[in-house]
Structure formats: structure tokens, C-alpha cells
Design a protein around this motif. Structure first.
Motif, PDB file in Angstrom:
ATOM      1  N   MET A 212       0.836  -1.192   0.000  1.00 12.49           N
ATOM      2  CA  MET A 212       0.000   0.000   0.000  1.00 12.49           C
ATOM      3  C   MET A 212       0.870   1.241   0.000  1.00 12.49           C
ATOM      4  SD  MET A 212      -2.918   1.032   2.782  1.00 12.49           S
ATOM      5  CE  MET A 212      -3.049   2.750   3.197  1.00 12.49           C
ATOM      6  N   PHE A 213       0.446   2.234  -0.728  1.00  9.61           N
ATOM      7  CA  PHE A 213       1.167   3.511  -0.792  1.00  9.61           C
ATOM      8  C   PHE A 213       0.957   4.283   0.506  1.00  9.61           C
ATOM      9  CE2 PHE A 213       1.175   8.044  -1.950  1.00  9.61           C
ATOM     10  CZ  PHE A 213       2.482   8.145  -2.394  1.00  9.61           C
ATOM     11  N   THR A 214       2.033   4.730   1.102  1.00 14.46           N
ATOM     12  CA  THR A 214       1.902   5.533   2.321  1.00 14.46           C
ATOM     13  C   THR A 214       2.657   6.843   2.158  1.00 14.46           C
ATOM     14  OG1 THR A 214       3.831   4.501   3.328  1.00 14.46           O
ATOM     15  CG2 THR A 214       1.692   3.539   3.844  1.00 14.46           C
ATOM     16  N   ILE A 215       2.188   7.851   2.844  1.00 14.86           N
ATOM     17  CA  ILE A 215       2.812   9.168   2.824  1.00 14.86           C
ATOM     18  C   ILE A 215       3.371   9.438   4.209  1.00 14.86           C
ATOM     19  CG2 ILE A 215       2.388  11.644   2.534  1.00 14.86           C
ATOM     20  CD1 ILE A 215       0.042  10.857   0.692  1.00 14.86           C
ATOM     21  N   ASP A 216       4.624   9.861   4.265  1.00 12.11           N
ATOM     22  CA  ASP A 216       5.223  10.190   5.559  1.00 12.11           C
ATOM     23  C   ASP A 216       4.544  11.423   6.161  1.00 12.11           C
ATOM     24  OD1 ASP A 216       7.010   8.105   5.415  1.00 12.11           O
ATOM     25  OD2 ASP A 216       8.620   9.334   4.551  1.00 12.11           O
ATOM     26  N   LYS A 217       4.376  11.387   7.458  1.00 15.23           N
ATOM     27  CA  LYS A 217       3.812  12.547   8.147  1.00 15.23           C
ATOM     28  C   LYS A 217       4.847  13.670   8.194  1.00 15.23           C
ATOM     29  CE  LYS A 217       0.651   9.872  10.895  1.00 15.23           C
ATOM     30  NZ  LYS A 217       0.338   9.232  12.156  1.00 15.23           N
ATOM     31  N   PRO A 218       4.390  14.908   8.027  1.00 19.54           N
ATOM     32  CA  PRO A 218       5.322  16.023   8.158  1.00 19.54           C
ATOM     33  C   PRO A 218       5.826  16.112   9.597  1.00 19.54           C
ATOM     34  CG  PRO A 218       3.065  16.813   7.981  1.00 19.54           C
ATOM     35  CD  PRO A 218       3.022  15.333   7.767  1.00 19.54           C
ATOM     36  N   LEU A 219       7.088  16.461   9.749  1.00 20.40           N
ATOM     37  CA  LEU A 219       7.690  16.571  11.078  1.00 20.40           C
ATOM     38  C   LEU A 219       8.082  18.018  11.344  1.00 20.40           C
ATOM     39  CD1 LEU A 219       9.941  13.386  11.077  1.00 20.40           C
ATOM     40  CD2 LEU A 219       7.775  13.740  12.278  1.00 20.40           C
ATOM     41  N   PRO A 220       8.226  18.379  12.608  1.00 17.61           N
ATOM     42  CA  PRO A 220       8.648  19.742  12.936  1.00 17.61           C
ATOM     43  C   PRO A 220      10.018  20.036  12.340  1.00 17.61           C
ATOM     44  CG  PRO A 220       7.934  18.556  14.901  1.00 17.61           C
ATOM     45  CD  PRO A 220       8.000  17.554  13.791  1.00 17.61           C
ATOM     46  N   ALA A 221      10.209  21.271  11.888  1.00 14.93           N
ATOM     47  CA  ALA A 221      11.522  21.726  11.439  1.00 14.93           C
ATOM     48  C   ALA A 221      12.333  22.101  12.676  1.00 14.93           C
ATOM     49  CB  ALA A 221      11.369  22.919  10.513  1.00 14.93           C
ATOM     50  N   ILE A 222      13.518  21.551  12.797  1.00 10.29           N
ATOM     51  CA  ILE A 222      14.354  21.856  13.957  1.00 10.29           C
ATOM     52  C   ILE A 222      15.270  23.016  13.586  1.00 10.29           C
ATOM     53  CG2 ILE A 222      16.088  20.975  15.561  1.00 10.29           C
ATOM     54  CD1 ILE A 222      14.741  18.250  15.302  1.00 10.29           C
ATOM     55  N   THR A 223      14.939  24.184  14.103  1.00  9.84           N
ATOM     56  CA  THR A 223      15.701  25.393  13.820  1.00  9.84           C
ATOM     57  C   THR A 223      16.830  25.541  14.842  1.00  9.84           C
ATOM     58  OG1 THR A 223      14.315  26.723  15.275  1.00  9.84           O
ATOM     59  CG2 THR A 223      13.619  26.530  12.961  1.00  9.84           C
ATOM     60  N   GLU A 224      17.746  26.468  14.563  1.00  5.38           N
ATOM     61  CA  GLU A 224      18.848  26.713  15.486  1.00  5.38           C
ATOM     62  C   GLU A 224      18.307  27.158  16.849  1.00  5.38           C
ATOM     63  OE1 GLU A 224      21.885  29.227  13.837  1.00  5.38           O
ATOM     64  OE2 GLU A 224      22.621  29.767  15.825  1.00  5.38           O
ATOM     65  N   ASP A 225      17.315  28.049  16.841  1.00  6.02           N
ATOM     66  CA  ASP A 225      16.755  28.536  18.110  1.00  6.02           C
ATOM     67  C   ASP A 225      16.055  27.423  18.883  1.00  6.02           C
ATOM     68  OD1 ASP A 225      17.596  31.131  17.668  1.00  6.02           O
ATOM     69  OD2 ASP A 225      15.720  31.732  16.699  1.00  6.02           O
ATOM     70  N   GLY A 226      15.417  26.515  18.153  1.00  2.00           N
ATOM     71  CA  GLY A 226      14.632  25.480  18.808  1.00  2.00           C
ATOM     72  C   GLY A 226      15.380  24.192  19.095  1.00  2.00           C
ATOM     73  N   ALA A 227      16.619  24.080  18.627  1.00  2.00           N
ATOM     74  CA  ALA A 227      17.368  22.832  18.778  1.00  2.00           C
ATOM     75  C   ALA A 227      17.459  22.352  20.231  1.00  2.00           C
ATOM     76  CB  ALA A 227      18.759  22.964  18.155  1.00  2.00           C
ATOM     77  N   PRO A 228      17.693  23.252  21.213  1.00  4.16           N
ATOM     78  CA  PRO A 228      17.743  22.769  22.608  1.00  4.16           C
ATOM     79  C   PRO A 228      16.400  22.206  23.094  1.00  4.16           C
ATOM     80  CG  PRO A 228      18.883  24.865  22.421  1.00  4.16           C
ATOM     81  CD  PRO A 228      18.150  24.649  21.120  1.00  4.16           C
ATOM     82  N   TYR A 229      15.290  22.748  22.593  1.00  7.03           N
ATOM     83  CA  TYR A 229      13.978  22.211  22.955  1.00  7.03           C
ATOM     84  C   TYR A 229      13.873  20.758  22.487  1.00  7.03           C
ATOM     85  CZ  TYR A 229       8.957  21.352  22.699  1.00  7.03           C
ATOM     86  OH  TYR A 229       7.707  20.788  22.825  1.00  7.03           O
TER      87      TYR A 229
END
Ligand SMILES: [Zn+2]
Length: 136
Positions: free
Chosen positions: A1-18
Motif C-alpha cells: 500500500m502507498f503511504t505518505i510520511d507525516k510532516p515533522l517539525p523543522a528543527i531550527t537553530e533557536d529550537g534545537a535545545p527544545y
């Protein structure tokens, strides 16, 4: 079956520690070292006093459901198989509001004000998502 990956959060420089904290199984946010304001989402400047200086501080992971919806018709095909699913805004004890799914609870039993606690789900080596479950 064809599946589509779920979009994931973009990990930015500011958010990397989170996201690094999430991978370690804890929540953390920026705390302005000038005025003490907790910043979320992560930002270069404090929205209250415009200071850059900050430190990362842990959060309890405990809160209550501030609001929620149950999605019956997802907009993105990657989520079609999950419907119906919930998306909640959780207000943490520290006053930060996070979006997430509430798990281990039928959608019909969700209530505004319900006490919840964070749990973490590893998606891949980069992204571990915070989710919430009811707490006594
Ligand atoms: Zn500040």
C-alpha cells in the motif's frame, strides 16, 4: 500500500535545545535572564523586554487541557488513517501552552481542565514528540 510520511517539525537553530530535551524525555523552554519571562516558542528576543539573554529551564510536564478538537477529516493525507484523532492545547503548570495529542484516553472522555502529563514518542533520531496522557 502507498503511504505518505507525516510532516515533522523543522528543527531550527533557536529550537534545537527544545528538541534535544525532548529526545532526553523532558520539556525545557527559554527563560529570559533579564526579566524571567518563559518563552515559547523559542525566539531570539524576549517578547516582553526584548533581551537576548536566556537560559534553558526545565518544565514540570504537568498541566491541564486548555482546549481540544477531534479531527474527523484530516487536511493532510498522511493523517487519514489516524482519524478520528485529537489535537489539544495543554496549559502547563508554568503557564506555557503546548499543542499535542492526548493518548491513553478515548476522544469522548476528553474534557477541558482534565489534568494531563507529558509523555514522549520517538519518531526518528531527530524528532521526539511530546504527547500527553491523563494523570490522576
Ligand atoms: Zn525578558
Amino acid at each position: 500500500m502507498f503511504t505518505i510520511d507525516k510532516p515533522l517539525p523543522a528543527i531550527t537553530e533557536d529550537g534545537a535545545p527544545y528538541w534535544a530535551a525532548c529526545r532526553e524525555g523532558r520539556l525545557a523552554v527559554q527563560r529570559c535572564t533579564a526579566c524571567g519571562h518563559l518563552r515559547f516558542p523559542p525566539a531570539v528576543l524576549c517578547p516582553r523586554c526584548l533581551a537576548e539573554a536566556h537560559e534553558w529551564t526545565p518544565l514540570s510536564g504537568r498541566g491541564t487541557i486548555y482546549s481540544f478538537i477531534v479531527v474527523h477529516r484530516p487536511q493532510h493525507p498522511a493523517f487519514f488513517a489516524d482519524a478520528p484523532y485529537n489535537v489539544a492545547i495543554v496549559e502547563l503548570e508554568e503557564g506555557i501552552r503546548l499543542h499535542g495529542n492526548v493518548i491513553e484516553c478515548p476522544n469522548e472522555e476528553l474534557r477541558i481542565g482534565m489534568p494531563v502529563e507529558v509523555v514522549f514518542e520517538k519518531i526518528d533520531d531527530e524528532v521526539t514528540l511530546p504527547r500527553f496522557r491523563p494523570r490522576p
